[in-house]
Design a protein around this motif. Structure first.
Motif, short mmCIF file in Angstrom:
data_model
loop_
_atom_site.label_atom_id
_atom_site.label_comp_id
_atom_site.label_asym_id
_atom_site.label_seq_id
_atom_site.Cartn_x
_atom_site.Cartn_y
_atom_site.Cartn_z
N VAL A 198 18.93 -2.95 -7.28
CA VAL A 198 19.39 -3.11 -6.13
C VAL A 198 20.22 -1.83 -5.42
O VAL A 198 20.20 -1.45 -4.21
CB VAL A 198 20.58 -4.71 -6.19
N GLY A 199 20.85 -1.12 -6.47
CA GLY A 199 21.58 -0.01 -6.08
C GLY A 199 20.67 0.96 -5.73
O GLY A 199 21.14 1.89 -4.69
N ILE A 200 19.62 1.43 -6.31
CA ILE A 200 18.59 2.42 -5.77
C ILE A 200 18.10 1.76 -4.57
O ILE A 200 17.73 2.68 -3.64
CB ILE A 200 17.56 2.56 -7.01
N THR A 201 17.71 0.70 -4.22
CA THR A 201 16.95 0.25 -3.07
C THR A 201 18.25 0.37 -2.07
O THR A 201 17.65 0.74 -0.96
CB THR A 201 16.59 -1.36 -3.16
N ALA A 202 19.29 -0.12 -2.01
CA ALA A 202 20.34 0.00 -1.29
C ALA A 202 20.77 1.48 -0.80
O ALA A 202 20.74 1.87 0.54
CB ALA A 202 21.41 -0.78 -1.32
N ILE A 250 9.96 -6.54 -2.03
CA ILE A 250 8.86 -6.14 -2.94
C ILE A 250 9.23 -5.48 -4.03
O ILE A 250 8.87 -5.76 -5.23
CB ILE A 250 7.60 -5.46 -2.18
N LEU A 251 9.90 -4.28 -4.05
CA LEU A 251 10.51 -3.30 -5.04
C LEU A 251 11.44 -3.95 -6.06
O LEU A 251 11.34 -3.60 -7.19
CB LEU A 251 10.91 -1.95 -4.46
N LEU A 275 9.18 4.34 -10.94
CA LEU A 275 9.35 3.25 -9.82
C LEU A 275 10.46 3.61 -9.17
O LEU A 275 10.53 3.10 -8.08
CB LEU A 275 9.22 1.97 -10.72
N ALA A 276 11.50 4.00 -9.69
CA ALA A 276 12.87 4.38 -9.01
C ALA A 276 12.61 5.85 -7.97
O ALA A 276 12.98 5.49 -6.91
CB ALA A 276 14.18 4.96 -9.93
N LYS A 303 0.87 -1.21 0.02
CA LYS A 303 -0.01 -0.02 0.00
C LYS A 303 0.99 1.35 -0.03
O LYS A 303 0.45 2.19 -0.67
CB LYS A 303 -0.95 -0.09 1.26
N LEU A 304 2.05 1.15 0.47
CA LEU A 304 2.84 2.15 0.64
C LEU A 304 3.55 2.47 -0.69
O LEU A 304 3.70 3.48 -1.23
CB LEU A 304 3.97 1.99 1.84
N ILE A 305 3.82 1.45 -1.43
CA ILE A 305 4.26 1.58 -2.80
C ILE A 305 3.30 1.98 -3.61
O ILE A 305 3.59 2.87 -4.51
CB ILE A 305 5.01 -0.06 -3.11
#
Length: 193
Positions: A137-141, A121-122, A93-94, A77-79
């Protein structure tokens, strides 16, 4: 001379394939045993005193909270909220990844929990949308590191636990505008899409 022997022992133990945590512990224990006026019982006592911290329990509980948010569909829901806000922008999405990390940091305050909750999830969603694995992975990290900036922050809790201060008063006394920092994290998301 003892320092050279300890470094040599460190290298030998590493080549033997002993895990690094044990190698560091063995070498440190042998080094402390060669220091006069320090009893050998000091090392285990200090190790146990370091683990006897109620504040250190926060990080695993934050990760548990992230997993509960995943199983309860709160993360999704946050996404969805973040996609509704910034999904129309190029690389939406980024951008949503970074915005969700900010929202998630306001709940947990720990980068580890943010990575565990949002990344599960992302990252697969970003790969489905055509992002390569390294970018996802880089953007999430990178975006999960904002967890230690946005209150409630784990370092604040740790400081207040160590110095016996009241956490919410400490946070309010040094609160500053942190939402504009989103732009620092959002630059790579805009240009890599």
């Amino acid at each position: 001379m003892i320092g050279i022997l300890l470094v040599g022992l460190f290298i030998i133990l590493m080549f033997l394939g002993i895990p690094i945590a044990f190698v560091i512990g063995i070498v440190a224990l042998l080094g402390i045993m060669n220091v006069p006026y320090i009893p050998e019982v000091t090392v285990p006592v200090k190790m146990l005193n370091g683990l006897d911290s109620f504040v250190l329990l926060a990080v695993p509980l934050f990760i548990l909270a992230a997993n509960l948010m995943n199983s309860g569909q709160i993360s999704q829901k946050l996404i969805d909220l973040a996609l509704a806000i910034v999904g129309h922008i190029r690389g939406g999405l980024a951008h949503a990844n970074i915005l969700v990390s900010m929202l998630f940091a306001g709940v947990s305050g720990a980068a580890q929990a943010d990575t565990a909750g949002v990344g599960k999830i992302l990252i697969p969603n970003m790969k489905k949308q055509g992002y390569d694995t390294e970018t996802a992975v880089g953007i999430t990290a990178a975006s999960s590191t904002i967890g230690v900036i946005i209150p409630p922050k784990y370092p604040d809790d740790h400081f207040c636990g160590a110095h016996k201060c009241i956490s919410w008063r400490f946070v309010l006394s040094r609160n500053y505008p942190w939402y504009p920092r989103w732009t620092r994290y959002d630059g790579p998301g805009l240009y890599s899409c």
